[in-house]
Enzyme design. Structure first.
Site, PDB file in Angstrom:
ATOM      1  N   GLY A   7       0.766  -1.312   0.341  1.00 41.42           N
ATOM      2  CA  GLY A   7       0.228  -0.400   0.015  1.00 41.42           C
ATOM      3  C   GLY A   7       0.833   1.524  -0.010  1.00 41.42           C
ATOM      4  N   ARG A  32      -1.257  -1.512  -6.043  1.00 36.09           N
ATOM      5  CA  ARG A  32      -2.357  -2.350  -7.331  1.00 36.09           C
ATOM      6  C   ARG A  32      -1.874  -1.115  -8.675  1.00 36.09           C
ATOM      7  NH1 ARG A  32      -7.770  -1.953  -5.521  1.00 36.09           N
ATOM      8  NH2 ARG A  32      -7.114  -0.330  -4.361  1.00 36.09           N
ATOM      9  N   TYR A 149     -15.264  -4.518   9.521  1.00 35.92           N
ATOM     10  CA  TYR A 149     -14.156  -3.501   9.448  1.00 35.92           C
ATOM     11  C   TYR A 149     -13.521  -3.759  10.778  1.00 35.92           C
ATOM     12  CZ  TYR A 149     -10.513   0.283   9.847  1.00 35.92           C
ATOM     13  OH  TYR A 149      -9.322   0.273   9.517  1.00 35.92           O
ATOM     14  N   PHE A 186      -8.317   7.067   3.756  1.00 33.61           N
ATOM     15  CA  PHE A 186      -9.665   6.380   4.591  1.00 33.61           C
ATOM     16  C   PHE A 186     -10.638   6.076   4.340  1.00 33.61           C
ATOM     17  CE2 PHE A 186     -11.391   4.690   8.152  1.00 33.61           C
ATOM     18  CZ  PHE A 186     -11.098   3.486   7.903  1.00 33.61           C
TER      19      PHE A 186
END
Length: 248
Positions: A7, A32, A149, A186
């Site tokens: 990340g 990614r 979460y 976030f």
């Protein structure tokens, strides 16, 4: 010193990459988005050696292939920062979207395990290493509308403890970092691009920054050899608990 950060293209991962570059750590930057990885590599290559790996932590085959593709000179990973993860949605459990649940569990739990499994055997063979897992205050205190979460981050807490129990005998340190309210992408991810709703999360107080968490990670990985920073919770000054924030 070689550090692998998942990340790495945004938020805490990006800030940690910058902080590690200042320490002259050699960096394996993972994410990614290849375009962002390339830009970050260009940015940091003047300071230190950098290589990149583009993969999704949720895909075990992708993770294994990417890490196995590292050239010999990059394989002796000293520090692993398991930062990749996400929050999707904020709703009562009965209204939750199973697709959101999959996103969180697959990235926050399984993704951390896949990357760790690919890196840990080398650390064990060398009898040294340091793993930093990014949990959350949500892993320590469950809050309404965030059950899955919170559960995923509680799993990170348990995995950090379990890793420490299994790996200390091999000279491997394990640090669990549990941030409170940090203003990054976030909330934009959690609220699926709703910028107005995301901004309200941080209204009326001064939240933590990605740099604050990166500073803490640096503190943990540069501690003396005989010191393990096992578990750190970091809150904004206005934050007393996961959802208890004094706003003005």
């Amino acid at each position: 010193m070689i550090a692998l950060i998942t990340g790495a293209t945004s938020g805490i991962g990006y800030a940690t990459a910058l902080a590690f570059a200042d320490l002259d750590f050699q960096l394996i930057l993972c994410g990614r988005r290849q375009d962002r990885l390339d830009a970050l590599k260009d940015q940091l290559s003047e300071q230190t050696r950098v290589t990149t790996l583009a993969f999704d932590v949720r895909d075990r085959n992708d993770v294994e292939a990417a890490i196995q593709s590292l050239p010999t000179e990059w394989q002796a990973i000293d520090i692993l920062v398991n930062n990749a993860g996400n929050a999707h949605g904020l709703s009562p459990i009965q209204d939750g979207d199973p697709a959101d649940w999959d996103q969180m569990i697959d990235a926050n739990v399984q993704g951390l395990l896949y990357v760790s499994k690919a890196v840990i055997p080398g650390m064990v063979a060398r009898q040294r290493g340091h793993i930093v897992n990014l949990s959350s205050v949500a892993g320590k205190q469950t809050y309404a509308n965030g059950a899955v979460y919170c559960a995923s981050k509680a799993a990170v807490e348990a995995l950090s403890t379990g890793m420490r129990l299994d790996l200390t005998q091999h000279g491997i340190k394990v640090t669990n970092i549990a941030p409170g309210a940090v203003e990054t992408e976030f909330s934009m991810v959690r609220f699926k691009g709703d910028a107005e709703r995301a901004a309200k999360v941080y209204e009326g107080f001064t939240p933590l920054t990605a740099d604050d968490i990166a500073d803490t990670i640096v503190y943990a990985v540069t501690a003396p050899a005989h010191v393990t920073i096992a578990d750190l919770t970091i809150l904004a000054n206005a934050q007393a608990a996961a959802t208890t924030i004094v706003r003005k």
